[in-house]
Design an enzyme around this catalytic site. Sequence first.
Site, mmCIF file in Angstrom:
data_model
loop_
_atom_site.group_PDB
_atom_site.id
_atom_site.type_symbol
_atom_site.label_atom_id
_atom_site.label_comp_id
_atom_site.label_asym_id
_atom_site.label_seq_id
_atom_site.Cartn_x
_atom_site.Cartn_y
_atom_site.Cartn_z
ATOM 1 N N TYR A 15 0.840 -1.038 -0.107
ATOM 2 C CA TYR A 15 0.217 -0.047 0.118
ATOM 3 C C TYR A 15 0.792 1.266 -0.002
ATOM 4 O O TYR A 15 2.058 1.245 -0.182
ATOM 5 C CB TYR A 15 -0.971 -0.026 1.154
ATOM 6 C CG TYR A 15 -1.966 -1.067 1.026
ATOM 7 C CD1 TYR A 15 -2.894 -1.165 0.050
ATOM 8 C CD2 TYR A 15 -2.093 -2.121 2.018
ATOM 9 C CE1 TYR A 15 -3.719 -2.161 -0.040
ATOM 10 C CE2 TYR A 15 -3.034 -2.995 2.082
ATOM 11 C CZ TYR A 15 -3.926 -3.242 0.918
ATOM 12 O OH TYR A 15 -4.700 -4.231 0.812
ATOM 13 N N ARG A 43 2.766 -1.294 10.866
ATOM 14 C CA ARG A 43 2.597 -2.699 10.165
ATOM 15 C C ARG A 43 3.463 -2.481 9.073
ATOM 16 O O ARG A 43 3.469 -1.678 8.136
ATOM 17 C CB ARG A 43 1.302 -3.048 9.865
ATOM 18 C CG ARG A 43 1.160 -4.369 9.504
ATOM 19 C CD ARG A 43 -0.449 -4.867 9.021
ATOM 20 N NE ARG A 43 -0.560 -6.321 9.112
ATOM 21 C CZ ARG A 43 -1.800 -6.700 8.548
ATOM 22 N NH1 ARG A 43 -2.699 -5.745 7.772
ATOM 23 N NH2 ARG A 43 -2.136 -7.867 8.439
ATOM 24 N N CYS A 99 -9.120 -22.486 10.711
ATOM 25 C CA CYS A 99 -8.939 -22.028 9.630
ATOM 26 C C CYS A 99 -7.956 -22.859 8.656
ATOM 27 O O CYS A 99 -7.059 -23.100 9.113
ATOM 28 C CB CYS A 99 -8.208 -20.329 9.638
ATOM 29 S SG CYS A 99 -7.684 -19.769 7.844
ATOM 30 N N GLN A 134 -16.312 -35.521 -0.035
ATOM 31 C CA GLN A 134 -15.426 -35.091 -0.929
ATOM 32 C C GLN A 134 -14.086 -34.267 -0.451
ATOM 33 O O GLN A 134 -12.927 -34.799 -1.034
ATOM 34 C CB GLN A 134 -16.075 -34.051 -1.854
ATOM 35 C CG GLN A 134 -17.320 -34.322 -2.682
ATOM 36 C CD GLN A 134 -16.759 -35.347 -3.782
ATOM 37 O OE1 GLN A 134 -15.972 -34.941 -4.289
ATOM 38 N NE2 GLN A 134 -17.700 -36.539 -3.966
ATOM 39 N N ARG A 147 -7.215 -14.822 9.861
ATOM 40 C CA ARG A 147 -8.340 -15.789 9.432
ATOM 41 C C ARG A 147 -8.677 -16.826 10.537
ATOM 42 O O ARG A 147 -9.809 -17.024 10.533
ATOM 43 C CB ARG A 147 -7.855 -16.387 8.319
ATOM 44 C CG ARG A 147 -7.476 -15.427 6.915
ATOM 45 C CD ARG A 147 -6.886 -16.378 5.656
ATOM 46 N NE ARG A 147 -5.429 -16.492 6.057
ATOM 47 C CZ ARG A 147 -4.712 -17.295 5.064
ATOM 48 N NH1 ARG A 147 -5.241 -17.902 4.006
ATOM 49 N NH2 ARG A 147 -3.283 -17.146 5.245
ATOM 50 N N CYS A 174 -12.231 -16.141 2.166
ATOM 51 C CA CYS A 174 -12.230 -15.005 2.880
ATOM 52 C C CYS A 174 -12.079 -13.710 2.078
ATOM 53 O O CYS A 174 -13.042 -12.791 1.882
ATOM 54 C CB CYS A 174 -11.936 -14.763 4.228
ATOM 55 S SG CYS A 174 -9.975 -15.011 4.304
ATOM 56 N N GLU A 225 -23.485 -42.865 7.253
ATOM 57 C CA GLU A 225 -22.318 -42.653 6.559
ATOM 58 C C GLU A 225 -22.153 -43.946 5.951
ATOM 59 O O GLU A 225 -21.823 -45.072 6.366
ATOM 60 C CB GLU A 225 -21.337 -42.123 6.953
ATOM 61 C CG GLU A 225 -19.972 -41.971 6.288
ATOM 62 C CD GLU A 225 -20.006 -41.295 5.083
ATOM 63 O OE1 GLU A 225 -19.895 -41.894 3.922
ATOM 64 O OE2 GLU A 225 -20.574 -40.414 4.952
#
Length: 690
Positions: free
Chosen positions: A211, A259, A386, A465, A363, A392, A457
């Site tokens: 940034y 940061r 996560c 999957q 996250r 996200c 199941e």
Amino acid sequence: MDYKMLFSPMKIGNTEIKNRVVMAPMCMGFGQFDGKVTDIMADHYVERAKGGVGLIITEITRINDVTGASSFGQMALTHDSQIAPLKNMVDRIHSYGAKIFVELHHPGRQNLGLMMGTVPLSVACDKIMGKAYAKLLTGAIIPPGKKLQDKDIVPRTVAPSKCEKSKMADSVNRGLTKTGIKKLVRQFVQGAVRAQKAGCDGVELHAAHGYLIQQFLSPNTNHRNDEYGGSLENRMRFLNEIIDGIRLACGNDFPLVVRLSVDEMYAKIGQPGKGYDLQEGLKIAKALNDKGIDAIDVSSAAYDTFNYWLEPTTFPLGWRKYLAEEVKKVVDIPVIAANLIRSPEQAEQQLEDGIQDFISLGRPLLADPHWVNKVKEGKEDTIKRCICCLYCFESMENNAYEYTHGRCSVNPFIGRDSLELEKNGNGRKVAVVGSGVAGLTAAELLSRRGFDVTVYEKESAVGGQINLADKPPHKEKLHWCIDDLYTNAKNNGVKFEFNTTVTKELLDDASPDFVINATGANAVFPKAFAGDNVSTVTEILNGSIKLENKKVAVIGSGMTGLETSELLCEMGNKVTILEMADTIAPGAYFQQLDDALPKLKEAGTVFMPSTKLLEITADGLTAESTKNGDKIKLDVDFVVLSMGCRPDNALYEQIKDSTKYKVINIGDSVKVGRIANATESAFQAVMSIK
């Protein structure tokens, strides 16, 4: 395990944080055009404070509406009218003993040209005609705006100097004048003053991820030849003037954190010498320490090197902890860092090893807002982890220009944080058929509502999957969502019947009140291609067919095809990927491609876009170019079909009209999708049951 370090207090400046857990800044799009805190945004942060976090750092908060607006749902501190709504949120957060810093931000060249001036126009429209019309205006601007941006017929974004386009934003930029620089310095200071007036405990300056502030620091984007460019001292001048201005306006007792990307990571993408590396990043960190900031929030990379600050699932845990460790050696202020931490054991160890002083969780706190309290209460096994799937950010990015917000694959309560499940199950019986993500999510939520839930199941274990998706190299984190759902479901009293093929007769005998059909999907296998040397990705991923040192053609370049190809390459096979579309993996998220394609190319994979499979023979295959119709013959030993999946809804068709119980079809058995689609489908089904 005793997490003494994790739950010990520590000060940033004169402000004591009750523990070492920091909620990292994440823009999710919960705001509105005018930048004021909304109820949904406040609820989101308050839920994390309620969950035990010591310090919350807000999402990117704009200080300039014209060139600095990154999304329509972004928080802002550009006007005094934004102070009161922020104060209300701050007061709520403080009531749980948490502290809050605001992250002040300007995107610079990483903004979109079509965003220049769009937010003030939307705000004006909102005031005059109302939010509904403002959204219509936004919808009218963005689609044609994207087409104009592709042709560079949009206003230019700002940068320290004219420089190359940002990879992700791809917008032409212009260099700031000195007057423009001074104005932005004042706006950063004014943003900090407003944060202080709102009762915030401090501010963080976003000098990371490419940034604007980082753009001044980097020789790749700062080509100025005046006092703001050239030497490192000059390139730091913009940041230093902001720090000086905030100190003067807010006082030395108001905590100020920076940061910082301490390495732009260009070497990781094969461009060493570009931008600045860790050695110069450490010089910046040392200079900021000597400048008197109160803490440094260590990060890395920029949009051009995206995966090295927002990692896909394949990256190893803690891979970049060395960055914080090196910064610790040159500073004497607290070091905050994320470092891809996913477990309390990992967090405690990195604190004990002196790698960092605060654990930054981004996250993980989207996936489970109560991560901290669960650890404190000895319930680590109930944490929803996560899985680093990137949904996200992808969903936030896609939804930002539709005036809605980001989502989380494993937490369907994102954006619904104030929602409490109605506990009115009263022991009513529910049969859930299938234990993939959708089935387990429904089972857990229904059990929390007080229903008597049994999951059936057909296999010997849960997963559906995901038991295939986690088999390509370094994809094991994906199975965390299954493990966590299974643990929480069992803890809530859900019963499981394995090795059970469900029939209409079984359900009729069980007499449930509700049946949740979550039978998933099966890989597409056209009969015309059947043969001894042909399979779908399913057989490769489940290990029933093992190929080694073969010439293999994979048909279809979606992410499943690419990830299966990577597994095949790891097993020593030579892989050729055929794709009908003109590009490989059309529609796939760019971060996933940036992760997968270099590995496949390094393994010698051959990519054949614009190619349609016609016939498979004993000694290979025949294909056709979709561009010129030329026939292509390939000599391969085996063909793997990755042509997508079809819903397995045979049972649903048999029972859907039952008068004995209500049947709800969810997940892939309705429409094949991703993990996020499965959890959302289950959530909606659970909420529909009264």
